[in-house]
Design an enzyme around this catalytic site. Structure first.
Site, PDB file in Angstrom:
ATOM      1  N   GLY A   1       0.822  -1.204   0.000  1.00 40.55           N
ATOM      2  CA  GLY A   1       0.000   0.000   0.000  1.00 40.55           C
ATOM      3  C   GLY A   1       0.849   1.243   0.000  1.00 40.55           C
ATOM      4  O   GLY A   1       2.078   1.172  -0.047  1.00 40.55           O
TER       5      GLY A   1
ATOM      6  N   GLU B   1      -0.286   0.913  -6.235  1.00 43.60           N
ATOM      7  CA  GLU B   1       0.639   0.533  -5.164  1.00 43.60           C
ATOM      8  C   GLU B   1       0.899  -0.972  -5.174  1.00 43.60           C
ATOM      9  O   GLU B   1       2.031  -1.412  -4.989  1.00 43.60           O
ATOM     10  CB  GLU B   1       0.090   0.983  -3.805  1.00 43.60           C
ATOM     11  CG  GLU B   1       0.200   2.463  -3.561  1.00 43.60           C
ATOM     12  CD  GLU B   1       1.631   2.935  -3.335  1.00 43.60           C
ATOM     13  OE1 GLU B   1       2.520   2.098  -3.047  1.00 43.60           O
ATOM     14  OE2 GLU B   1       1.875   4.151  -3.433  1.00 43.60           O
TER      15      GLU B   1
ATOM     16  N   GLU C   1       4.644  -2.498  -5.779  1.00 43.86           N
ATOM     17  CA  GLU C   1       5.330  -3.215  -4.706  1.00 43.86           C
ATOM     18  C   GLU C   1       5.402  -4.721  -4.912  1.00 43.86           C
ATOM     19  O   GLU C   1       6.277  -5.371  -4.349  1.00 43.86           O
ATOM     20  CB  GLU C   1       4.663  -2.905  -3.367  1.00 43.86           C
ATOM     21  CG  GLU C   1       4.842  -1.451  -2.963  1.00 43.86           C
ATOM     22  CD  GLU C   1       4.253  -1.111  -1.624  1.00 43.86           C
ATOM     23  OE1 GLU C   1       3.570  -1.959  -1.010  1.00 43.86           O
ATOM     24  OE2 GLU C   1       4.475   0.035  -1.169  1.00 43.86           O
TER      25      GLU C   1
ATOM     26  N   PRO D   1      -5.381   8.638  15.365  1.00 44.72           N
ATOM     27  CA  PRO D   1      -4.134   9.393  15.507  1.00 44.72           C
ATOM     28  C   PRO D   1      -3.030   8.461  16.015  1.00 44.72           C
ATOM     29  O   PRO D   1      -3.273   7.568  16.817  1.00 44.72           O
ATOM     30  CB  PRO D   1      -4.468  10.452  16.555  1.00 44.72           C
ATOM     31  CG  PRO D   1      -5.960  10.575  16.511  1.00 44.72           C
ATOM     32  CD  PRO D   1      -6.475   9.205  16.156  1.00 44.72           C
TER      33      PRO D   1
ATOM     34  N   GLU E   1      10.908  -7.630   0.431  1.00 49.31           N
ATOM     35  CA  GLU E   1      10.567  -9.051   0.298  1.00 49.31           C
ATOM     36  C   GLU E   1       9.047  -9.143   0.275  1.00 49.31           C
ATOM     37  O   GLU E   1       8.354  -8.264   0.774  1.00 49.31           O
ATOM     38  CB  GLU E   1      11.134  -9.790   1.519  1.00 49.31           C
ATOM     39  CG  GLU E   1      11.038 -11.282   1.514  1.00 49.31           C
ATOM     40  CD  GLU E   1      11.666 -11.895   2.776  1.00 49.31           C
ATOM     41  OE1 GLU E   1      11.426 -13.097   2.975  1.00 49.31           O
ATOM     42  OE2 GLU E   1      12.368 -11.191   3.529  1.00 49.31           O
TER      43      GLU E   1
END
Length: 152
Positions: free
Chosen positions: A51, A67, A71, A88, A120
């Site tokens: 992500g 993404e 990746e 938060p 990895e």
């Protein structure tokens, strides 16, 4: 610019950064989840979902697919929104809100390869993953619950 006054928009409220996370779970009797080992801070060396940050004017689903492709090299068509995480402190870089997506996949049809921010990539038992970065353990719990609900 707002197109009328010639001035840009100004907001009195802080705004979070927006991210997306891909929770890919196999369609097996003992499901597995796809994780990446992070190459960069924060959480360098920790396992996480593929992500990252949503680009300006990018649709959420497009950001997720981008993404995931960057990746892992994977292309996934069918995804569903799973959960929105925005507590938060969930990211040490600052306030982020992440929209997590769930995809059920056939691992025999996928050949993930680590690239970009991923050092990895690997498949792990959904019920016994390694320690996860950010709040991904909580999000994985939500994925397990969604999958269990669908069995009933």
């Amino acid at each position: 610019m707002d197109g009328k006054s010639g001035r840009g928009f100004s907001y009195d409220y802080p705004r979070p950064a927006l991210t997306v996370d891909a929770v890919l779970v196999t369609r097996e009797a003992a499901p597995r989840v796809l994780l990446i080992r992070r190459k960069r801070d924060p959480f360098t060396g920790s396992w996480a979902f593929p992500g990252g940050f949503v680009d300006a004017n990018e649709k959420l689903a497009d950001a997720l697919r981008r993404e995931l492709r960057e990746e892992t090299g994977l292309e996934i068509d069918e995804i569903e929104q799973l959960y929105t995480a925005g507590d938060p402190g969930r990211d040490p870089r600052g306030w982020t809100v992440s929209v997590a997506y769930l995809a059920r996949v056939d691992p025999a049809q996928l050949k993930p390869i680590a690239a970009d921010d991923a050092e990895e990539v690997g498949w792990f038992p959904i019920d016994n993953p390694p320690s996860l970065a950010f709040d991904h353990a909580m999000i994985l719990g939500r994925a397990r619950a969604r999958i269990e609900d669908r069995k009933a």
